[in-house]
Enzyme design. Structure first.
Site, PDB file in Angstrom:
ATOM      1  N   TRP A  37      -3.540   6.503   2.341  1.00 36.33           N
ATOM      2  CA  TRP A  37      -4.537   6.283   1.280  1.00 36.33           C
ATOM      3  C   TRP A  37      -5.778   5.598   1.830  1.00 36.33           C
ATOM      4  O   TRP A  37      -6.827   5.587   1.196  1.00 36.33           O
ATOM      5  CB  TRP A  37      -3.934   5.467   0.126  1.00 36.33           C
ATOM      6  CG  TRP A  37      -3.629   4.010   0.430  1.00 36.33           C
ATOM      7  CD1 TRP A  37      -3.061   3.518   1.569  1.00 36.33           C
ATOM      8  CD2 TRP A  37      -3.879   2.888  -0.416  1.00 36.33           C
ATOM      9  NE1 TRP A  37      -2.919   2.147   1.477  1.00 36.33           N
ATOM     10  CE2 TRP A  37      -3.408   1.740   0.263  1.00 36.33           C
ATOM     11  CE3 TRP A  37      -4.430   2.721  -1.679  1.00 36.33           C
ATOM     12  CZ2 TRP A  37      -3.490   0.451  -0.275  1.00 36.33           C
ATOM     13  CZ3 TRP A  37      -4.502   1.440  -2.219  1.00 36.33           C
ATOM     14  CH2 TRP A  37      -4.041   0.325  -1.519  1.00 36.33           C
ATOM     15  N   ASP A  38      -5.650   5.053   3.029  1.00 41.75           N
ATOM     16  CA  ASP A  38      -6.788   4.405   3.691  1.00 41.75           C
ATOM     17  C   ASP A  38      -8.006   5.330   3.677  1.00 41.75           C
ATOM     18  O   ASP A  38      -9.141   4.887   3.559  1.00 41.75           O
ATOM     19  CB  ASP A  38      -6.452   4.095   5.163  1.00 41.75           C
ATOM     20  CG  ASP A  38      -5.183   3.276   5.336  1.00 41.75           C
ATOM     21  OD1 ASP A  38      -4.234   3.490   4.564  1.00 41.75           O
ATOM     22  OD2 ASP A  38      -5.136   2.440   6.254  1.00 41.75           O
ATOM     23  N   LYS A  75       1.353  -8.989  -0.050  1.00 39.03           N
ATOM     24  CA  LYS A  75       0.858  -8.487   1.237  1.00 39.03           C
ATOM     25  C   LYS A  75      -0.657  -8.295   1.234  1.00 39.03           C
ATOM     26  O   LYS A  75      -1.358  -8.680   2.162  1.00 39.03           O
ATOM     27  CB  LYS A  75       1.532  -7.158   1.552  1.00 39.03           C
ATOM     28  CG  LYS A  75       1.084  -6.546   2.865  1.00 39.03           C
ATOM     29  CD  LYS A  75       1.891  -5.301   3.173  1.00 39.03           C
ATOM     30  CE  LYS A  75       1.490  -4.667   4.483  1.00 39.03           C
ATOM     31  NZ  LYS A  75       2.297  -3.487   4.802  1.00 39.03           N
ATOM     32  N   GLN A  76      -1.147  -7.622   0.214  1.00 31.35           N
ATOM     33  CA  GLN A  76      -2.571  -7.264   0.205  1.00 31.35           C
ATOM     34  C   GLN A  76      -3.044  -7.084  -1.228  1.00 31.35           C
ATOM     35  O   GLN A  76      -2.226  -7.039  -2.151  1.00 31.35           O
ATOM     36  CB  GLN A  76      -2.784  -5.974   0.971  1.00 31.35           C
ATOM     37  CG  GLN A  76      -2.005  -4.787   0.437  1.00 31.35           C
ATOM     38  CD  GLN A  76      -2.126  -3.554   1.314  1.00 31.35           C
ATOM     39  OE1 GLN A  76      -3.105  -3.376   1.994  1.00 31.35           O
ATOM     40  NE2 GLN A  76      -1.112  -2.706   1.298  1.00 31.35           N
ATOM     41  N   GLU A 126       3.034  -4.051  -0.472  1.00 31.99           N
ATOM     42  CA  GLU A 126       4.244  -3.399   0.061  1.00 31.99           C
ATOM     43  C   GLU A 126       5.354  -4.374   0.436  1.00 31.99           C
ATOM     44  O   GLU A 126       6.426  -3.948   0.877  1.00 31.99           O
ATOM     45  CB  GLU A 126       3.854  -2.530   1.274  1.00 31.99           C
ATOM     46  CG  GLU A 126       2.947  -1.371   0.886  1.00 31.99           C
ATOM     47  CD  GLU A 126       2.222  -0.765   2.072  1.00 31.99           C
ATOM     48  OE1 GLU A 126       2.189  -1.389   3.154  1.00 31.99           O
ATOM     49  OE2 GLU A 126       1.655   0.332   1.910  1.00 31.99           O
TER      50      GLU A 126
END
Ligand code: IFM
Length: 742
Positions: free
Chosen positions: A340-341, A591-592, A479
């Site tokens: 998806w980056d 995580k993010q 994640e």
């Protein structure tokens, strides 16, 4: 033009930093990327040229990977019989008796797309030579690779011998991808290597010619053909050698090596200077729209050019069947797989700066719809379910198990099965492309089909429970928390997706009725199916805590142990690494950007229940999730910079931006050797344009800016394409001044 702000410079080469610099100094042209390894090699180096689309699944490997193709760089220089070598494993600079590096400067000029190295070297014989290396991967002709080496006798009258080669014995860190039969080609003036990948059977042809004013001789050692030239240099005399190389594969030519050799003849006829001029001309065109000028922060300026440069060299120019891997073409991290980056991080800057390149990337997904449909079917769903990790086939290529951990165990990787939001991320990019470019033809022919068939997938994927719709067993952007039920990111984005699908269908019915009918028939968009989409929109469960006025990342999240992430500062590793995998997944460490990512994508459209102010909810979300976020992924800081800026939290937004824009330059993640973090590069562009400058399309369809610039930025100037027209903005601080000058 101040080249200082266009250059990444290395002055003190250290052996232990060379893998880092090899990545930073990657050159490329959207067809291939070549790491910045030294021409003469270095013990422990990792030279690699990666060509978009050339994947191979080698025996014994869990998944396919992008293949390191034969190395076109090698040039060895012998001075009075002794080899010129840069650094050894143990020392920073060469010492007698092997020679001494007296002076050194290596620079990547991002404006010109050229890597140079200048070395003053005293050979063991006492002769001192100046060696000037220059290389580029032509942007104007993606199959041309050029090197120039100028050797000057500074002291003494050295005898020089130069050996230029192609290394056909390359591997991916020891994994061999080519069949044993290598075609080594010697045509007297031009050398070549042709190889075939083991499983995918791609043919790669690499040709090369050395142009010397002195006699040349060709030969080969194993799979390494070479060209040699030797001569004496009188003191203060110099010689210029040019090496032209070319790469073709069976993806773009029937006879890759022959085609490469023909291209070399073309390159030689044009000459080095002409090729360089054309190359620089193309770069000037790129930068005309891609450059963002920051007045008041030279370091941010330089770093932002670096991140933009890496997005540009990774983006395919002519090929719409390939896409940008998570580590671009600059290293072997994530095996060259596409995540998806690409759609959420790299595509948006390209939509605004180079829409044709954005279109190519979206077409990659279109061509891979069959793989997405296979995945949906294999999992018992309808429609199209894009793979979390994608390669040349469009099939799911996420490994199910990690590489062995230090204790020998492997960790189960669930993302390939459960990180399903990728289908919506792709839809988000298509919708954004359409809105900004007005490319109706793309939407009608390709985009709508992807948006609608992935909506079909979600319609079949949701679960109807107790009068509402839910999604179980998901992985959101965070994640660390796998296989959770009702990720607010996923559920809310699915609502956005279905709404978008319905409005695209309505638009098609009005603007391209025949195509609407075609898709309604082909995708079986029955009235019942569309009614269900509307029902899901109305009744999807969006976890929300009314007392706190926040979106809940997922039900149960706040029941886990609270770990205040800032208490671990300063740190050089992730909090997950400090706590260990098993413990961290039982905590609230994120995580993010997850809820923050949702706010980046939807802005105020993230919504709030009746009676609550959405801006206040967004601030509450920020105050809740920011202190819990580990930034264990390079994708995270830029999204925080974007959202922080929109919320007026300029100071923290700047800290996040500064971290993100230096992820590779400062090796903030400690893994730059594996390649550039593509998403961080695209993310910082968005943090500046959508975050600090606040560029958006207003309700009337006009562009507007709403700046929240960092305190010390005087202004930001940038160009964007909007509906085919190039617009220039200068956003000043503190006044909100903008102007469209063309
Ligand atoms: O896609 C990302 C993911 O979100 C976090 N880990 C790395 C992947 C590739 O960059």
């Amino acid at each position: 033009m101040q080249d200082r702000l266009w250059e990444i410079v290395e002055l003190n080469p250290r052996a232990d930093e060379q893998l880092h610099y090899e990545t930073l100094f990657t050159i490329g042209n959207g067809y291939l990327g070549t790491r910045g390894s030294f021409e003469e090699g270095l013990p422990g180096d990792s030279p690699a040229t990666l060509v978009h689309g050339i994947y191979d699944h080698a025996p014994g490997m869990l998944v396919p990977e992008l293949v390191n193709v034969p190395n076109w760089l090698p040039v060895s220089i012998f001075i009075d019989g002794a080899p010129f070598k840069m650094v050894t494993k143990t020392t920073d600079i060469m010492r007698p008796p092997e020679g001494i590096v007296l002076g050194y400067r290596r620079a990547l000029n991002m404006r010109r797309g050229i890597l140079t190295r200048e070395v003053l070297f005293r050979a063991p014989s006492g002769s001192v030579v100046r060696l000037e290396f220059e290389r580029f991967a032509s942007l104007s002709d993606i199959h041309i690779l050029a090197q120039r080496i100028r050797i000057t006798a500074v002291d003494g009258n050295p005898h020089i011998r130069v050996e230029s080669a192609i290394d056909g014995d390359v591997t991916n860190m020891g994994v061999r991808h080519f069949l044993p039969e290598v075609n080594v080609d010697d045509r007297g003036d031009t050398i070549g290597v042709e190889v075939k990948t083991q499983q995918s059977r791609y043919i790669v042809g690499v040709g090369s010619r050395l142009i010397s004013p002195h006699r040349i001789q060709t030969g080969s050692t194993g799979n390494r053909p070479y060209t040699v030239t030797s001569f004496d240099l009188a003191q203060e005399d110099w010689v210029v050698l040019d090496k032209f190389s070319s790469i073709y594969t069976s993806r773009d030519a029937l006879q890759p090596l022959d085609t490469a050799q023909a291209k070399i003849s073309e390159a030689v006829a044009a000459g080095y200077e002409t090729l360089r001029e054309r190359h620089e001309g193309e770069w000037a065109t790129y930068w005309e729209t891609a450059d963002i000028q920051i007045d008041g922060d030279d370091e941010a300026q330089r770093a932002l050019r670096f991140t933009t440069y890496h997005v540009l060299i990774a983006a395919p120019r002519t090929d719409e069947r390939v896409s940008i891997g998570a580590k671009t073409l600059s290293g072997m991290g994530y095996k060259g797989h596409v995540f998806w980056d690409t759609e959420l991080f790299c595509v948006p800057p390209l939509i605004l700066a180079q829409p044709k390149l954005a279109r190519n990337l979206l077409m990659y997904r279109y061509h891979n719809l069959p793989g997405a449909r296979n995945k949906a079917r294999a999992n018992g769903y309808e429609g199209a379910m894009f793979p979390w990790e994608s390669t040349d086939t469009g099939e799911e290529t996420t490994p199910q198990w990690s590489d062995p951990q230090p204790d020998g165990s492997r960790i189960r990787i669930w993302t390939g099965e459960r990180e399903q939001h990728i289908s919506t991320d792709i839809t988000y990019a298509i919708d954004k492309y359409w809105r900004w470019t007005g490319d109706d033809e793309f939407l009608i022919k390709y985009g709508a089909e992807m948006i609608l068939d992935t909506a079909v997938f979600w319609g079949s994927r949701v679960e109807h429970k107790d009068g509402r719709y839910e999604l179980s067993q998901q992985i959101g952007p965070d994640e660390y928390h796998e296989n959770i039920d009702n990720s607010v990111f996923v559920n809310r984005m699915v609502v956005w997706h279905l709404r978008t699908a319905l409005s695209v269908l309505a638009w098609l019915m009005g603007s391209a009725p025949a195509d609407a009918e075609r898709l309604i028939g082909a995708l079986n968009l029955t009235p019942e199916r569309l009614a269900k989409w509307n029902d899901i929109i109305a009744k999807m469960y969006i976890p929300f805590d009314h007392e706190q006025g926040i979106h809940v990342q997922f039900p149960g999240f706040f029941d886990m142990e609270y770990i205040p992430v800032p208490h671990y500062e300063p740190r050089t590793t992730s909090v997950q690494a400090i706590l260990g995998h098993a413990r961290s997944i039982q905590t609230q460490v994120i995580k993010q950007a997850d809820v923050v990512m949702l706010m980046a994508l939807l802005g105020e459209n993230v919504g709030a229940p009746d009676g609550l102010d959405v801006r206040q909810v967004m601030l509450n979300n920020w105050n809740t999730y920011y202190p819990r976020t580990d930034h264990g992924s390079s994708l995270s800081p830029a999204m925080h910079a974007w959202v922080g800026a929109r919320l007026g939290l300029t100071e923290v937004a700047y800290d996040m931006f500064d971290h993100a824009v230096h992820i590779d330059l400062n090796d903030n993640k400690g893994n730059v050797r594996d390649g550039i973090h593509a998403a961080a590069c695209g993310g910082v562009w968005q943090a500046v344009i959508f975050g600090f400058c606040g560029l958006s399309i207003d309700e009337a369809g006009d562009l507007q800016v709403d700046p929240h610039l960092p305190e010390h930025w005087r202004s930001v100037t940038f160009n964007v394409y909007y509906r085919g027209e190039q617009r220039t903005f200068t956003v000043k601080n503190p006044a909100l001044v903008s102007s469209a000058t063309r």
